[in-house]
Design an enzyme around this catalytic site. Structure first.
Site, PDB file in Angstrom:
ATOM      1  N   LYS A 199       0.833  -1.206   0.000  1.00 51.32           N
ATOM      2  CA  LYS A 199       0.000   0.000   0.000  1.00 51.32           C
ATOM      3  C   LYS A 199       0.867   1.254   0.000  1.00 51.32           C
ATOM      4  O   LYS A 199       0.511   2.278  -0.607  1.00 51.32           O
ATOM      5  CB  LYS A 199      -0.925  -0.008   1.220  1.00 51.32           C
ATOM      6  CG  LYS A 199      -1.962   1.110   1.244  1.00 51.32           C
ATOM      7  CD  LYS A 199      -3.095   0.877   0.254  1.00 51.32           C
ATOM      8  CE  LYS A 199      -3.934   2.117  -0.022  1.00 51.32           C
ATOM      9  NZ  LYS A 199      -4.688   2.582   1.145  1.00 51.32           N
ATOM     10  N   ASN A 203       0.854   5.175  -1.367  1.00 48.40           N
ATOM     11  CA  ASN A 203       0.696   6.281  -0.414  1.00 48.40           C
ATOM     12  C   ASN A 203       1.914   7.190  -0.324  1.00 48.40           C
ATOM     13  O   ASN A 203       1.767   8.405  -0.175  1.00 48.40           O
ATOM     14  CB  ASN A 203       0.380   5.736   0.980  1.00 48.40           C
ATOM     15  CG  ASN A 203      -1.062   5.286   1.099  1.00 48.40           C
ATOM     16  OD1 ASN A 203      -1.336   4.127   1.356  1.00 48.40           O
ATOM     17  ND2 ASN A 203      -1.993   6.198   0.865  1.00 48.40           N
ATOM     18  N   SER A 269      -5.597  11.790   1.249  1.00 50.22           N
ATOM     19  CA  SER A 269      -6.022  12.178   2.592  1.00 50.22           C
ATOM     20  C   SER A 269      -5.003  13.086   3.285  1.00 50.22           C
ATOM     21  O   SER A 269      -5.378  13.954   4.071  1.00 50.22           O
ATOM     22  CB  SER A 269      -6.271  10.938   3.440  1.00 50.22           C
ATOM     23  OG  SER A 269      -5.091  10.168   3.528  1.00 50.22           O
TER      24      SER A 269
END
Lengths: 318, 318
Positions: A199, A203, A269
């Site tokens: 991941k 990110n 985010s």
């Protein structure tokens, strides 16, 4: 089978974009879902939880089983932690209060080692799992979430009262089954650390560069210089993962890069956190991977530079 | 000696902070200085050139021998080019019009290879020199310059009608003599390329990071993460210089770093350019050094990343 899967009671600890989306999807699938809220408690109790989804249309959960104190929640079999990793230790008391004996705690957060501090604060009887959400989703207001694309959750076992790999894997599969029952893709990963590194290949470049350059994904993917930089960062993370013993699937970085080209424009985010002057999740997404890779002999030079720049920005932002 | 030094007539091409400061200092020392201006011509003709200097106090040059066309200037023996390196080729016609036969053209700009494009557009009879300004100075309004600290100009010969190293060096020393006569430090450098690399050890980290992080020097020097990043960038530039055959003085990067700690807070020119939505001098300060070092076998990874990020910012800024 289906009724058995629906039996577990689910608690959502931290009802932001992630907790709100998955909680509503699970409630919609018939699960008994209880939401712990803080600042948005009144708004959600009054207006419910609203998901504006490009995939599922407009979803409204109302009334919501909403709580502003974990002490009021019934004992939950699964607790989904959707809060920011910057506050994990502080969540332990709420988790403990809302947990059934033998409960499974699933941390839906990015980065490395996000479970470690939390683990120390939880009783040994609780199972701790980590989950990686591949989703484009953001909070647009109190109790309001916009879901742009995707939804997959990959999860793995972190630690808990059982040692048997077989039992651990069956618990992880039970977790994946919750998401399957809600119509979502989900994979039970044999190796949580590897799943977390995978991941990070997304990110680390996109969260960091979007914040650093105040840009969403589409402009970053449109400029030849930032495209090259994203690819260089991805390659460094793959090397870091390899140094730590995780052989990622061949072409993994390229496939994430290609996937991002097909995505609707997205505000990661961290960039959103920066704009809303919240602390950035730098420890989990940068500092921990940098330290782990360095200890394994791999200096991720560009990732370090990104982390240094972001740390400076974060320090002046709240 | 002094009267002989004052004989050359000086033209300033591009009267911004750099051209304005040095032009006024030279005029104050008794030189006959002529200023070419564009947008600030009217303001300077009416109100003069004002330097608010922390070292020399308030200086006012009024009236100013100001021109809005190089065709009106008398033939100058020395032409000081203080414009941005982003527009060098376009300056050639003005330089040619204002140049006496056998004139010396001194390019007061940072970066590598800033003289190369200009050289092709100038007649062979003109001497071309490069100058590195170690100075904290900025334009605060039309015809107004704030001088915070320093003032040294190191200069070297680039190209021209003479081949003899001895004659070239004497021309460079004549240039340094102009600044000495104005009370400024100045060094005749035997190797212009090395002098340019030395200056890059400062410009590459501070210009780029200040722009990227929207920060002046004091906050950048106060945060442990950006301090470490500045030092890493400096070390890369020193390695790039070495790969290109320039052995910088021992401890050179450390001394620049220490010097910056004693400086008053400063907004590097690239950050100012960014804020005022002018094109950034990325070619001279980043692209040329990166290409030169890479050709010599040295990949300046952090410098490249900084350049990639700045190119993205620049593209969206004007």
């Amino acid at each position: 089978m289906s009724t058995e899967l629906k039996r577990p009671r689910i608690g959502i600890i931290g009802t932001g974009a992630i907790g709100g989306f998955y909680g509503v999807m699970l409630a919609r699938a018939g699960f008994d879902v209880h939401f712990l809220l803080r600042s948005e408690f009144d708004a959600v109790r009054q207006d419910g939880l609203q998901i504006e989804s490009a995939v599922y249309g407009d979803l409204l959960l109302k009334p919501v089983k909403a709580y502003n104190s974990a002490a009021d929640m019934p004992p939950c079999d699964w607790l989904l932690v959707g809060a920011k990793s910057t506050g994990n230790v502080g969540l332990a008391p709420a988790i403990i209060q809302a947990a059934a004996p033998d409960a499974k705690v699933l941390v839906l957060q990015n980065g490395l080692a996000v479970e470690d501090n939390l683990r120390e604060a939880l009783p040994d009887s609780l199972h701790l799992l980590g989950g990686l959400c591949f989703i484009s989703v953001y909070r647009s207001g109190p109790g309001k979430v916009v879901h742009q694309a995707f939804g997959r959750v990959n999860l793995g076992y972190h630690s808990g009262p059982v040692r048997s790999d077989e039992i651990r894997q069956s618990i992880v599969e039970q977790g994946a089954g919750l998401f399957h029952a809600a119509g979502l893709e989900s994979e039970a990963m044999a190796n949580l650390a590897q799943a977390r590194w995978q991941k990070l290949v997304w990110n680390i470049p996109y969260n960091g560069l979007s914040t650093l350059l105040r840009a969403t994904t589409t402009p970053l993917m449109s400029d030849p210089q930032t495209r090259a930089l994203i690819q260089a960062l991805m390659n460094e993370v793959v090397q870091g993962a390899q140094a730590c013993g995780h052989e990622l699937p061949a072409g993994y970085a390229q496939s994430l890069f290609a996937m991002t080209e097909t995505m609707p424009d997205y505000r990661p985010s961290m960039y959103l956190d920066y704009q809303e002057q919240r602390p950035l999740e730098l420890q989990a997404i940068y500092a921990e991977p940098l330290a782990a890779a360095l200890q394994a002999g791999c200096d991720m030079v560009r990732v370090r530079m990104l982390h240094q720049a972001l740390t400076f920005m974060d320090a002046g932002n709240h």
